[in-house]
Scaffold this active site. Structure first.
Site, short mmCIF file in Angstrom:
data_model
loop_
_atom_site.label_atom_id
_atom_site.label_comp_id
_atom_site.label_asym_id
_atom_site.label_seq_id
_atom_site.Cartn_x
_atom_site.Cartn_y
_atom_site.Cartn_z
N GLU A 117 -0.81 -39.08 25.76
CA GLU A 117 -1.81 -39.54 24.52
C GLU A 117 -2.09 -40.84 25.23
O GLU A 117 -1.93 -41.54 25.86
CB GLU A 117 -0.81 -40.09 23.28
CG GLU A 117 -1.80 -40.42 21.94
CD GLU A 117 -3.11 -39.50 22.11
OE1 GLU A 117 -4.67 -38.92 22.81
OE2 GLU A 117 -2.87 -39.02 20.38
N ASP A 118 -3.55 -40.81 24.23
CA ASP A 118 -4.10 -42.84 24.97
C ASP A 118 -3.38 -44.13 24.18
O ASP A 118 -2.79 -44.94 24.61
CB ASP A 118 -5.80 -42.77 24.74
CG ASP A 118 -6.37 -41.96 23.25
OD1 ASP A 118 -4.75 -41.74 22.53
OD2 ASP A 118 -7.53 -42.44 23.49
N ASP A 166 -1.39 -45.12 16.59
CA ASP A 166 -2.00 -45.98 15.90
C ASP A 166 -0.60 -46.19 14.44
O ASP A 166 -0.05 -46.14 14.34
CB ASP A 166 -2.86 -45.91 15.91
CG ASP A 166 -4.18 -47.11 14.83
OD1 ASP A 166 -3.41 -48.14 14.50
OD2 ASP A 166 -5.56 -46.59 14.34
N PHE A 214 -9.40 -53.36 17.68
CA PHE A 214 -9.77 -51.69 17.76
C PHE A 214 -10.18 -52.26 19.23
O PHE A 214 -11.22 -53.06 19.28
CB PHE A 214 -10.97 -51.52 17.22
CG PHE A 214 -11.18 -49.99 17.47
CD1 PHE A 214 -10.61 -48.61 16.77
CD2 PHE A 214 -12.21 -49.67 18.70
CE1 PHE A 214 -10.91 -47.31 16.86
CE2 PHE A 214 -12.54 -47.92 18.74
CZ PHE A 214 -12.07 -46.88 17.89
N ARG A 255 -15.68 -44.78 27.21
CA ARG A 255 -14.79 -43.99 27.71
C ARG A 255 -14.55 -44.76 29.69
O ARG A 255 -13.10 -44.33 29.91
CB ARG A 255 -15.26 -42.62 27.81
CG ARG A 255 -14.68 -42.08 26.43
CD ARG A 255 -14.05 -40.72 26.31
NE ARG A 255 -14.23 -39.41 24.71
CZ ARG A 255 -13.52 -39.99 23.86
NH1 ARG A 255 -12.27 -40.75 24.14
NH2 ARG A 255 -13.92 -40.02 22.70
P1 IMP Z 1 -3.04 -42.12 14.93
O1 IMP Z 1 -2.84 -40.89 14.47
O2 IMP Z 1 -3.75 -43.19 13.70
O3 IMP Z 1 -1.32 -42.75 15.60
O4 IMP Z 1 -4.58 -42.23 15.95
C1 IMP Z 1 -3.91 -42.02 16.81
C2 IMP Z 1 -5.89 -41.75 17.56
O5 IMP Z 1 -6.43 -43.11 16.94
C3 IMP Z 1 -5.97 -41.65 18.78
O6 IMP Z 1 -5.95 -40.64 19.55
C4 IMP Z 1 -7.75 -42.72 18.70
O7 IMP Z 1 -8.12 -41.54 19.38
C5 IMP Z 1 -7.43 -43.05 17.66
N1 IMP Z 1 -7.28 -44.92 18.00
C6 IMP Z 1 -6.43 -45.23 16.99
N2 IMP Z 1 -6.74 -46.49 17.88
C7 IMP Z 1 -7.93 -46.64 18.33
C8 IMP Z 1 -8.51 -47.62 18.73
O8 IMP Z 1 -8.53 -48.54 18.84
N3 IMP Z 1 -9.89 -47.58 20.23
C9 IMP Z 1 -10.28 -45.95 19.76
N4 IMP Z 1 -9.23 -45.21 18.79
C10 IMP Z 1 -8.22 -45.60 18.71
MG MG Z 2 -6.62 -39.94 20.84
#
Ligand code: IMP
Ligand code: MG
Length: 172
Positions: A95-96, A99, A148, A161
């Site tokens: 995963e990238d 958060d 962000f 991207r």
């Molecule tokens: P989580 O479920 O809140 O952990 O969200 C993770 C997803 O939110 C990631 O797979 C990203 O697609 C998106 N995301 C969260 N923070 C960022 C950011 O700083 N930049 C771009 N995408 C983000």
């Molecule tokens: Mg994502």
């Protein structure tokens, strides 16, 4: 946009992660890339793993994202499921960014029900301050502040991207 992590630093971290990944008990590894953001990280990781003669295949999963990132009760659903059967396999979710942790927690619960031998998570970026649910992260590139970020697969409304580095997006 200000550069947060330079290309060379990213590649070094991906190489380090590749050096930490190995086949346990001869189990084949399935790298599960989470679309779309993980595609760049996965591409580099896969090439370093190949160099290290790690035995793996690649599959992809796409889930719906939370429309509003601050919403915590958001429904998540699978938009594209895996092609492979992961039963008895060593799964590494790629995963990238993590958060709140909600996406990964959901993905883990879905994949766990399919009885893989093991599930581990590899994330390039981690924003620990925003975590709402505990998710075990086995392989991590960088902890970053609550900003962000875009680039190296990460987008803002589908853009940026292709940047080679990770940058902080600032609204002007
Ligand atoms: P989580 O479920 O809140 O952990 O969200 C993770 C997803 O939110 C990631 O797979 C990203 O697609 C998106 N995301 C969260 N923070 C960022 C950011 O700083 N930049 C771009 N995408 C983000
Ligand atoms: Mg994502």
């Amino acid at each position: 946009m200000k550069v947060l992590i330079q290309e060379a630093q990213i590649l070094q971290a991906v190489q380090r992660i590749a050096s930490e990944i190995r086949n346990y008990h001869g189990q084949p590894i399935v790298l599960v890339g989470i679309l779309k953001g993980a595609f760049v990280f996965l591409a580099d990781l896969a090439r370093y793993l190949e160099e290290r003669k790690v035995d793996f295949t690649i599959d992809f999963l796409a889930i719906s994202s939370y429309g509003d990132r601050t919403e915590t009760s958001g429904e998540v659903k699978i938009l594209k499921d895996l092609d492979e059967d992961i039963t008895g396999k060593q799964v590494i979710i790629v995963e990238d960014i993590i958060d709140t942790g909600l996406s990964l927690a959901y993905i883990i619960s879905v994949l766990d029900a399919r009885k893989p031998a093991s599930i581990a998570v590899a994330v390039l970026l981690d924003k620990p301050e925003r975590r709402l649910v505990e998710v075990p992260v086995a392989y991590r590139g960088f902890k970053i502040p609550d900003e962000f970020v875009v680039g190296y697969g990460l987008d803002l409304a589908g853009k940026y991207r292709g940047l080679r580095d990770v940058r902080i997006y600032e609204r002007e």
